[in-house]
Design a protein around this motif. Structure first.
Motif, mmCIF file in Angstrom:
data_model
loop_
_atom_site.group_PDB
_atom_site.id
_atom_site.type_symbol
_atom_site.label_atom_id
_atom_site.label_comp_id
_atom_site.label_asym_id
_atom_site.label_seq_id
_atom_site.Cartn_x
_atom_site.Cartn_y
_atom_site.Cartn_z
ATOM 1 N N UNK A 129 0.841 -1.192 0.000
ATOM 2 C CA UNK A 129 0.000 0.000 0.000
ATOM 3 C C UNK A 129 0.881 1.248 0.000
ATOM 4 N N UNK A 130 0.452 2.260 -0.733
ATOM 5 C CA UNK A 130 1.171 3.528 -0.751
ATOM 6 C C UNK A 130 0.876 4.297 0.533
ATOM 7 N N UNK A 131 1.650 5.352 0.761
ATOM 8 C CA UNK A 131 1.405 6.192 1.928
ATOM 9 C C UNK A 131 -0.018 6.760 1.893
ATOM 10 N N UNK A 132 -0.457 7.197 0.729
ATOM 11 C CA UNK A 132 -1.802 7.769 0.603
ATOM 12 C C UNK A 132 -2.875 6.720 0.891
ATOM 13 N N UNK A 133 -2.640 5.492 0.448
ATOM 14 C CA UNK A 133 -3.616 4.424 0.711
ATOM 15 C C UNK A 133 -3.667 4.068 2.195
ATOM 16 N N UNK A 134 -2.519 4.072 2.856
ATOM 17 C CA UNK A 134 -2.509 3.820 4.294
ATOM 18 C C UNK A 134 -3.209 4.944 5.047
ATOM 19 N N UNK A 135 -3.017 6.177 4.608
ATOM 20 C CA UNK A 135 -3.695 7.319 5.242
ATOM 21 C C UNK A 135 -5.211 7.176 5.127
ATOM 22 N N UNK A 136 -5.682 6.808 3.952
ATOM 23 C CA UNK A 136 -7.117 6.637 3.744
ATOM 24 C C UNK A 136 -7.660 5.478 4.571
ATOM 25 N N UNK A 137 -6.859 4.417 4.711
ATOM 26 C CA UNK A 137 -7.291 3.262 5.496
ATOM 27 C C UNK A 137 -7.413 3.636 6.967
ATOM 28 N N UNK A 138 -6.504 4.478 7.449
ATOM 29 C CA UNK A 138 -6.505 4.814 8.863
ATOM 30 C C UNK A 138 -7.491 5.880 9.268
ATOM 31 N N UNK A 139 -7.917 6.727 8.343
ATOM 32 C CA UNK A 139 -8.777 7.860 8.677
ATOM 33 C C UNK A 139 -10.056 7.474 9.424
ATOM 34 N N UNK A 140 -10.785 6.413 9.015
ATOM 35 C CA UNK A 140 -12.009 6.079 9.756
ATOM 36 C C UNK A 140 -11.760 5.702 11.217
#
Length: 294
Positions: A129-140
């Motif tokens: 996963x890219x940094x942006x994808x990890x950020x989106x995964x963690x936001x919720x």
């Protein structure tokens, strides 16, 4: 060769150099502006792969059941995402944590632990996963998690998810833990909370920094007045530290910090902190340590 363990993964604290509440969305979430500052003091997380698919925290954290721990929730979310992408369930993991950051302190401890978990397990599981994808995964899971994965000091807007990298002062901080836990919801629900502070820009912050060579004096923490009115130890810590310069609460509290130009200045203040409080010093970081470790 596949990694089996990742030990001594830092989960640094953050400070809010200012924190403005600009409004409230229809869903009840508050619109914020802040500058997040990473510091070299925090928790440390250790990961060891298992031979099954279980995800377990092997450190006891009083008051934090495993099922509610952001570490466990983040790991399971990533495990499910890697399974979805690859069709193969990643191995389970034992997670140990050296906990230094207090709960309810406004330092982002739980969010930082979860962010470190996502970054470390993405490496261990070869999730890709890219940094942006990890950020989106963690936001919720938490509005501060994307910042820690972003990995740089940041000017943040929205509920904290819109991030722009920003230069911040190279200084030392003294942080006081007043010994109370402040519930974020209690602060944001308070009738006396200011919710209409005029918006600023990243350029406003950067201009102030260039002119004064310090973030001191820029903006305020809109949550501080409410927290001080509800929790006297927070007010007492702000009053005491203000004798050495500007003192400000971080996040929704309870921790209070002041900035100092040198380690020696910070040490002098630290030596005078009343014994009733826990306190420590930390150096400003320019980026998250995991950015170079992983």
């Amino acid at each position: 060769m596949t990694l089996i363990t990742l030990n001594n993964c830092p989960a640094p604290a953050k400070l809010n150099l200012f924190l403005h509440v600009n409004g409230r969305r229809d869903d009840g979430y508050h619109l914020l502006q802040t500058v997040f500052q990473l510091v070299d003091h925090g928790d440390t997380v250790h990961f060891s792969l298992r031979d099954d698919g279980q995800i377990l925290r092997v450190t006891d954290l009083p008051g934090v059941p495993q099922e509610q721990d952001l570490i466990i929730r983040a790991a399971r979310l990533l495990q499910a995402e890697v399974l979805r992408r690859t069709g193969s369930l990643p191995r389970g993991v034992d997670i140990a944590i050296d906990k230094r950051l207090p709960m309810g302190g406004g330092l982002g401890g739980g969010s930082s632990d979860a962010a470190t978990t996502l970054m470390a397990l993405n490496k261990l599981w070869q999730g890709g996963l890219t940094r942006e994808e990890l950020m989106a995964l963690g936001l919720p899971l938490g509005a501060d998690i994307p910042f820690f994965i972003f990995g740089e000091n940041a000017f943040a807007e929205g509920v904290g998810e819109h991030l722009q990298a920003v230069a911040t002062p190279d200084c030392w901080y003294v942080v006081i833990e007043p010994g109370v836990q402040v519930a974020t919801a209690a602060i944001f629900c308070a009738e006396g909370l200011t919710r209409d502070t005029e918006a600023v820009t990243i350029a406003d912050f950067s201009r102030h920094l260039a002119e004064s060579n310090s973030a001191n004096g820029f903006g305020k923490n809109d949550l501080q007045q409410v927290a001080c009115s509800l929790f006297k130890p927070v007010a007492d810590a702000v009053e005491w530290l203000s004798a050495y310069g500007e003192a400000r609460m971080t996040g929704s509290g309870a921790c209070v910090f002041g900035a100092f130009s040198t380690k020696e200045e910070a040490d002098e203040v630290l030596s005078n902190v009343p014994a009733v409080w826990s306190a420590w010093k930390a150096k400003a970081l320019s980026q998250h340590p995991l950015l170079t470790m992983l």
